[in-house]
Write a protein that holds these residues in place. Structure first.
Motif, PDB file in Angstrom:
ATOM      1  N   ASP A  29      72.342  40.398  62.913  1.00  0.00           N
ATOM      2  CA  ASP A  29      71.589  39.966  61.742  1.00  0.00           C
ATOM      3  C   ASP A  29      72.556  39.495  60.659  1.00  0.00           C
ATOM      4  O   ASP A  29      73.773  39.667  60.750  1.00  0.00           O
ATOM      5  CB  ASP A  29      70.671  41.090  61.245  1.00  0.00           C
ATOM      6  CG  ASP A  29      71.440  42.318  60.782  1.00  0.00           C
ATOM      7  OD1 ASP A  29      71.877  42.332  59.616  1.00  0.00           O
ATOM      8  OD2 ASP A  29      71.608  43.262  61.577  1.00  0.00           O
ATOM      9  N   SER A  80      67.520  35.161  61.541  1.00  0.00           N
ATOM     10  CA  SER A  80      68.890  35.642  61.739  1.00  0.00           C
ATOM     11  C   SER A  80      69.676  34.676  62.607  1.00  0.00           C
ATOM     12  O   SER A  80      70.833  34.324  62.304  1.00  0.00           O
ATOM     13  CB  SER A  80      68.889  37.026  62.398  1.00  0.00           C
ATOM     14  OG  SER A  80      68.247  37.988  61.602  1.00  0.00           O
ATOM     15  N   LYS A 137      63.170  46.272  60.439  1.00  0.00           N
ATOM     16  CA  LYS A 137      64.503  46.869  60.340  1.00  0.00           C
ATOM     17  C   LYS A 137      65.334  46.435  61.548  1.00  0.00           C
ATOM     18  O   LYS A 137      64.804  45.953  62.544  1.00  0.00           O
ATOM     19  CB  LYS A 137      64.417  48.404  60.320  1.00  0.00           C
ATOM     20  CG  LYS A 137      63.267  49.007  59.521  1.00  0.00           C
ATOM     21  CD  LYS A 137      63.388  48.795  58.050  1.00  0.00           C
ATOM     22  CE  LYS A 137      62.397  49.622  57.247  1.00  0.00           C
ATOM     23  NZ  LYS A 137      60.975  49.315  57.511  1.00  0.00           N
ATOM     24  N   SER A 138      66.638  46.652  61.465  1.00  0.00           N
ATOM     25  CA  SER A 138      67.476  46.450  62.638  1.00  0.00           C
ATOM     26  C   SER A 138      67.219  47.588  63.616  1.00  0.00           C
ATOM     27  O   SER A 138      66.750  48.662  63.209  1.00  0.00           O
ATOM     28  CB  SER A 138      68.955  46.441  62.230  1.00  0.00           C
ATOM     29  OG  SER A 138      69.337  47.717  61.732  1.00  0.00           O
ATOM     30  N   LEU A 151      65.529  44.293  56.486  1.00  0.00           N
ATOM     31  CA  LEU A 151      66.428  43.166  56.711  1.00  0.00           C
ATOM     32  C   LEU A 151      66.152  42.073  55.675  1.00  0.00           C
ATOM     33  O   LEU A 151      65.002  41.678  55.481  1.00  0.00           O
ATOM     34  CB  LEU A 151      66.231  42.605  58.118  1.00  0.00           C
ATOM     35  CG  LEU A 151      66.744  43.502  59.255  1.00  0.00           C
ATOM     36  CD1 LEU A 151      66.226  43.018  60.602  1.00  0.00           C
ATOM     37  CD2 LEU A 151      68.270  43.543  59.258  1.00  0.00           C
ATOM     38  N   ARG A 209      72.210  45.751  53.662  1.00  0.00           N
ATOM     39  CA  ARG A 209      70.844  45.268  53.883  1.00  0.00           C
ATOM     40  C   ARG A 209      69.945  45.660  52.709  1.00  0.00           C
ATOM     41  O   ARG A 209      69.158  44.851  52.215  1.00  0.00           O
ATOM     42  CB  ARG A 209      70.298  45.834  55.191  1.00  0.00           C
ATOM     43  CG  ARG A 209      70.977  45.286  56.437  1.00  0.00           C
ATOM     44  CD  ARG A 209      70.513  46.002  57.694  1.00  0.00           C
ATOM     45  NE  ARG A 209      71.212  45.492  58.873  1.00  0.00           N
ATOM     46  CZ  ARG A 209      71.757  46.253  59.817  1.00  0.00           C
ATOM     47  NH1 ARG A 209      71.691  47.575  59.725  1.00  0.00           N
ATOM     48  NH2 ARG A 209      72.372  45.709  60.856  1.00  0.00           N
TER      49      ARG A 209
END
Length: 459
Positions: A230, A133, A102-103, A110, A251
């Motif tokens: 991202d 990314s 995840k971010s 993501l 996302r």
């Protein structure tokens, strides 16, 4: 992490579905080269032993009915299970939501991580996802001639037409096309295809955002790419949205729309056109043309239009009896209720469930969501009462447009572009494998009606 993932491994496969240590290299192309060598041996051995085995029979109805149910394609990246829904490399949507990086501070997977999984069969580390990314951010610049073309399209040209034309025009950048013209060896095809795929995916957000700004925001410029962000975060910034919850939605949206096995129109078209060794830009543009068809990519748009009509007629506080009556009027008029029913799934689409969970967390009081949520209880019962449809449950289209509208994206003709950006992940990952496995040009045998009649002894 190893313990978490091992419980999901169900069958042996040439591509090990495991996660490596965070200290491993983040070079996706090098990792893919290893996987390809393994899979080439795996497939060759399988074909040598079982190549002549018959795997099914085809009926005349299937021939006339769009080849539905005919097992005639290889797609390594995903599979549509009747009960579990779409499975990405054998992972369900709840599993990818749990396992993919995840971010920082985020809760949704993501898309870069899902792309890594689709290509390699491995759950990537956070470091590996960051490397993708950064690569996509570095490659995001659109060729000047494509920018000029986009800025000169007439305002009445549909966003999907603009999208596919821009993708086609980017094939001036194709490394595969140049390498093929230079006589590169077949065993190198996948490498140049991979390079094109990474460039193409990187350029889709600025292309899509330029179209959005030109059509709906008076041609205001898109924001510059941030190398530290991202892919989804850069995309939403380019679109002009600064709500972090909308970025989280994007996302999730991109991840769950990324792939849907290989037989749907867009995925199959990419595979078909690419089988002629067309470069990835031309092949993906062809798939986008298929996605633009109303029977394939307009589901979320049609759902939102129907919900808006219902809302205008009954208001958001309509009673259950009023809703049932409206649904029955739709069904009795010979129309379907948009967003309900699926050819393969035999339960609620897990993509719908993922969006519903997001909505319950972020917009529980939104009138349009509450309307859709109430229909979730009402519509399946009404459809079942007709006795004609095996699966009356909602699909992803039942909520996707509702969520986009909530965050301010009300331009329904643009929704299919978002699906197109998403679908690049699956179709392009699959295309790399098509090249790696050396799949031949696609050429099914067609027959005339008279020929079919003779074949089955009707004449």
């Amino acid at each position: 992490m190893f313990e978490e993932i091992s419980e999901y491994i169900k069958t042996p496969c040439a591509i090990a579905i495991i996660s490596r240590s965070s200290s491993s290299a983040t070079d996706l192309k090098s990792l893919l080269a290893e996987k390809i060598q393994e899979q080439q041996v795996y497939v060759k051995s399988f074909r040598e032993q079982y190549g002549s085995k018959v795997i099914g029979e085809i009926t005349v109805d299937q021939v006339y009915g769009g080849m539905r149910g005919i097992r005639g394609l290889v797609t390594e990246t995903s599979y549509l299970h009747p009960e579990d829904g779409i499975k990405f490399r054998d992972f369900t949507i709840p599993q990818i939501k749990k396992l993919l990086p995840k971010s920082p501070g985020g809760n949704e997977p993501l898309p870069e991580g899902l792309f890594w999984l689709l290509l390699t069969g491995e759950v990537p580390s956070a470091e590996e996802v960051r490397s993708v990314s950064k690569m996509w951010a570095e490659k995001a610049e659109i060729p000047p001639h494509v920018v000029t073309m986009l800025n000169n399209f007439p305002a009445h040209l549909h966003p999907m037409s603009q999208f596919t034309a821009a993708i086609m025009a980017c094939n001036t950048e194709s490394k595969f096309a140049k390498a093929y013209a230079d006589g590169v060896s077949k065993n190198m095809y996948w490498e140049y295809t991979f390079d094109d795929v990474m460039n193409l995916i990187a350029k889709l957000p600025p292309i899509a955002a330029t179209i959005y700004k030109n059509l709906y925001r008076n041609g205001s410029p898109i924001s510059a790419v941030d190398l530290e962000k991202d892919w989804s975060s850069n995309f939403t910034s380019m679109l002009g949205y600064d709500n972090p919850d909308f970025t989280e939605l994007m996302r999730l949206y991109i991840s769950i729309h990324s792939d849907h096995e290989g037989g749907n129109v867009s995925a199959h078209t990419v595979h078909l056109v690419a089988s002629a060794l067309s470069d990835p830009y031309i092949s993906f543009a062809a798939g986008i043309n298929g996605l633009a068809g109303p029977l394939h990519g307009l589901g979320s748009q049609e759902v939102l239009e129907w919900l808006t009509e219902l809302h205008n007629d009954l208001s958001s506080d309509a009673t259950e009896a009023q809703l049932k009556d409206f649904v029955w009027q739709t069904l009795k008029s010979g129309q379907v209720v948009p967003g309900f029913g699926h050819d393969v799934l035999r339960r609620t689409d897990p993509r719908y469930t993922a969006l519903r969970e997001f909505a319950l967390k972020h917009l529980p009081d939104d009138p349009m969501f509450n309307l859709a949520n109430n229909l979730y209880r009402i519509v399946p019962q009404s459809i079942l009462a007709l006795g004609k449809i095996k699966n009356p449950w909602p699909t992803v289209d039942g909520l996707s447009g509702v969520l986009l509208r909530y965050y301010g994206m009300k331009e329904i003709h643009y929704y299919t572009v978002l699906i197109g950006v998403s679908r690049a992940l699956g179709t392009m990952a699959s295309l790399v494998w098509d090249r790696a496995l050396g799949l031949p040009i696609e050429r099914p045998k067609s027959m005339t009606t008279d020929g079919l009649m003779k074949l089955v002894g009707a004449v």
